[in-house]
Scaffold this motif. Structure first.
Motif, PDB file in Angstrom:
ATOM      1  N   VAL A   1       0.817  -1.216   0.000  1.00 39.59           N
ATOM      2  CA  VAL A   1       0.000   0.000   0.000  1.00 39.59           C
ATOM      3  C   VAL A   1       0.856   1.274   0.000  1.00 39.59           C
ATOM      4  O   VAL A   1       0.567   2.217  -0.749  1.00 39.59           O
ATOM      5  CB  VAL A   1      -0.983  -0.013   1.190  1.00 39.59           C
TER       6      VAL A   1
ATOM      7  N   TRP B   1       0.452   4.167  -2.970  1.00 34.42           N
ATOM      8  CA  TRP B   1      -0.067   5.485  -2.606  1.00 34.42           C
ATOM      9  C   TRP B   1       1.027   6.529  -2.408  1.00 34.42           C
ATOM     10  O   TRP B   1       0.745   7.648  -1.990  1.00 34.42           O
ATOM     11  CB  TRP B   1      -0.933   5.369  -1.350  1.00 34.42           C
TER      12      TRP B   1
ATOM     13  N   PRO C   1      -0.026   8.512  -6.003  1.00 34.81           N
ATOM     14  CA  PRO C   1      -1.179   7.840  -6.612  1.00 34.81           C
ATOM     15  C   PRO C   1      -1.605   8.422  -7.941  1.00 34.81           C
ATOM     16  O   PRO C   1      -2.190   7.726  -8.767  1.00 34.81           O
ATOM     17  CB  PRO C   1      -2.279   8.017  -5.557  1.00 34.81           C
TER      18      PRO C   1
ATOM     19  N   THR D   1     -12.284   6.362  -4.235  1.00 33.85           N
ATOM     20  CA  THR D   1     -11.617   5.943  -2.994  1.00 33.85           C
ATOM     21  C   THR D   1     -11.305   7.141  -2.111  1.00 33.85           C
ATOM     22  O   THR D   1     -11.511   7.108  -0.894  1.00 33.85           O
ATOM     23  CB  THR D   1     -10.324   5.179  -3.323  1.00 33.85           C
TER      24      THR D   1
ATOM     25  N   SER E   1     -12.583   2.656   4.973  1.00 34.77           N
ATOM     26  CA  SER E   1     -11.485   1.989   4.278  1.00 34.77           C
ATOM     27  C   SER E   1     -10.644   1.197   5.277  1.00 34.77           C
ATOM     28  O   SER E   1     -10.726   1.399   6.488  1.00 34.77           O
ATOM     29  CB  SER E   1     -10.606   3.012   3.565  1.00 34.77           C
TER      30      SER E   1
ATOM     31  N   CYS F   1      -7.551   1.485   5.744  1.00 39.07           N
ATOM     32  CA  CYS F   1      -6.643   2.433   6.395  1.00 39.07           C
ATOM     33  C   CYS F   1      -6.750   3.780   5.693  1.00 39.07           C
ATOM     34  O   CYS F   1      -7.409   3.905   4.659  1.00 39.07           O
ATOM     35  CB  CYS F   1      -5.205   1.914   6.374  1.00 39.07           C
ATOM     36  N   ASN F   2      -6.093   4.775   6.254  1.00 39.80           N
ATOM     37  CA  ASN F   2      -6.077   6.110   5.654  1.00 39.80           C
ATOM     38  C   ASN F   2      -4.992   6.144   4.577  1.00 39.80           C
ATOM     39  O   ASN F   2      -3.835   6.406   4.843  1.00 39.80           O
ATOM     40  CB  ASN F   2      -5.807   7.154   6.729  1.00 39.80           C
ATOM     41  N   TYR F   3      -5.397   5.852   3.349  1.00 42.82           N
ATOM     42  CA  TYR F   3      -4.430   5.759   2.259  1.00 42.82           C
ATOM     43  C   TYR F   3      -3.709   7.079   2.005  1.00 42.82           C
ATOM     44  O   TYR F   3      -2.546   7.092   1.593  1.00 42.82           O
ATOM     45  CB  TYR F   3      -5.124   5.306   0.976  1.00 42.82           C
TER      46      TYR F   3
END
Length: 461
Positions: A39, A43, A46, A64, A95, A97-99
């Motif tokens: 991830v 990100w 992105p 998202t 989600s 996690c906090n992307y």
């Protein structure tokens, strides 16, 4: 097999696919541990997704982002009121996690490309409007019923607001085509740890310098090579605590001079900074003419000029870099005798000399090779031009004297046989290996069908 590999091994493997987002997306589905490792890679930047074909991927990314940080009702109503556009969220409320916390790079060019793709209507919705003329009656074009510009403007402002408020780990930011309205309304409070900054207009520094004081590298990418609003630049430079690199890029090929032959509006504070940094990049840009410059701390210098007019050559002659380790020419070269003199003044510290050789009309190749042999005992990587009929003995001397050399590239200004070169090199050391590359290049000012053929030899130890 997967369970036997620890995270460090997996990270080393995944680094090879760092720019291949398609592969990384597939890998995150393998297991929870792979997901957690990958991830941050996906990100980190992105908006690179804009380079993938089609708009579907960009719209998924938008969905998202706004699922994590929904639009306010007013913004959502504005977007939904636009014909054929509707704000969509993921069905799940939260989600994994906090992307956004993983974003480290923000480039306005990629971001605006992402917004443009997200603003476009789905192609099938244009079908009723494909026929613009029916029975002699002109039908309205899609632009009349779908305001892409309004949607783009709304998305740009509010997505930027989300990014600027929630992305606290951004380390690299490029602002080349961002609007003044956005600069005025967005806050940079969360960007205090930015290390690399690229700007298209100096006026952008008006707000940034209050919050960003740990810049290590700044790139000023202007369209004319001038410094309007130089007060903002001066205040910004004074606020920096560890600036190490400055890149001055002029997208225009012309230089604008005043009556004294100096570049217009060149801030004195910038000149002071240039004389005390470790890395300098110049593209179609010239320091003030008629002065001597001793860049006493400079270790890396990158130069890009399509051509070298006399004033640029004279300025280059007046620059001294006694600690220079890396010298790179991305386009044409100065006269080789001038380059040889510059290399001699590096006092033996030069370790890398790379040049993009764009034609075959080079003179004084012997002087350049002699200077490298005498003045660059620490050189590791080298590319240079050679006249094989005259410079062969000099090449042998260079290989013997520069005993730390690991690889270098030769471009011949006359015909050179690979087997002959290989035999000569093996007489010095049998471990030298030659890889031949036949190249084509069209020189500036020639017709498109006029190409010059030349031989390039990559030599590795």
């Amino acid at each position: 097999m997967v369970s036997k590999l620890n995270n460090d091994c997996l990270q080393n493997i995944f680094e090879f696919f760092e720019t291949d987002q398609s592969t990384l997306f597939k890998c995150i589905l393998v297991s929870r541990s792979w997901f957690e490792i990958l991830v941050p890679y996906l990100w980190e930047n992105p908006f690179l997704i804009v380079h993938r074909k089609g708009a579907a991927n960009s719209k998924k990314l938008l969905t998202t982002i706004i699922t994590m940080f929904p639009f306010d009702k007013s913004t959502e109503d504005k977007l939904n009121s636009c014909k054929y556009y509707k704000v969509t969220y993921h069905s799940f409320e939260k989600s994994f996690c906090n992307y956004l916390s993983f974003i480290k790079i923000f480039k306005s060019v990629e971001f605006h490309g992402f917004i443009d793709k997200c603003s476009r209507v789905t192609p099938w919705k244009y079908r009723p409007f494909k026929k613009y003329v029916s029975n002699g009656v002109r039908l309205p074009s899609p632009s009349c019923v779908y305001d892409e510009g309004t949607i783009s403007s709304i998305l740009t402002h509010h997505i930027c607001d989300i990014i600027f408020k929630n992305c606290t780990k951004i380390r690299q930011i490029a602002l080349l085509n961002i609007s003044s309205r956005l600069m005025d309304t967005c806050s940079f409070n969360n960007f205090s740890n930015i290390c690399q900054l690229e700007i298209g207009k100096i006026i952008y520094l008006r707000k940034i310098f209050h919050d960003c004081k740990n810049i290590k590298k700044i790139t000023i990418n202007t369209c004319d090579g001038n410094f309007n609003n130089s007060d903002y630049l001066i205040n910004f430079l004074r606020a920096q605590q560890g600036l190490k690199a400055i890149h001055l890029l002029n997208r225009s090929n012309c230089f604008e001079f005043n009556e004294f032959g100096q570049l217009k509006r060149f801030p004195k504070e910038l000149l002071i900074q240039i004389c005390s940094i470790e890395e300098l990049g110049i593209k179609n840009f010239m320091l003030p003419y008629g002065q001597d410059y001793i860049l006493s701390k400079l270790k890396r210098l990158e130069i890009t000029f399509e051509k070298w007019p006399p004033r640029v050559v004279n300025t280059f002659q007046n620059v001294s870099c006694p600690l220079l380790e890396v010298l790179i020419f991305h386009d044409s070269l100065p006269p080789l005798d001038v380059l040889a003199e510059f290399i001699e003044n590096t006092k033996g510290h030069l370790q890398c000399l790379h040049m993009k050789l764009v034609n075959r009309e080079y003179y004084n190749t012997h002087l350049l090779l002699e200077t490298i042999t005498k003045s660059c005992p620490k050189i590791i990587s080298l590319s240079t031009v050679i006249n094989i009929t005259e410079d062969l003995i000099l090449l042998k001397n260079l290989l013997i004297s520069c005993n730390e050399l690991k690889n270098f590239t030769l471009v011949s200004i006359n015909d050179m046989n690979q087997s002959f070169l290989q035999d000569q090199l093996r007489m010095i050391n049998e471990n030298w290996d030659v890889i031949h590359e036949r190249c084509l290049i069209r020189e500036a000012g020639t017709r498109p069908n006029m190409w010059t053929r030349f031989n390039k030899f990559h030599i590795k130890f």
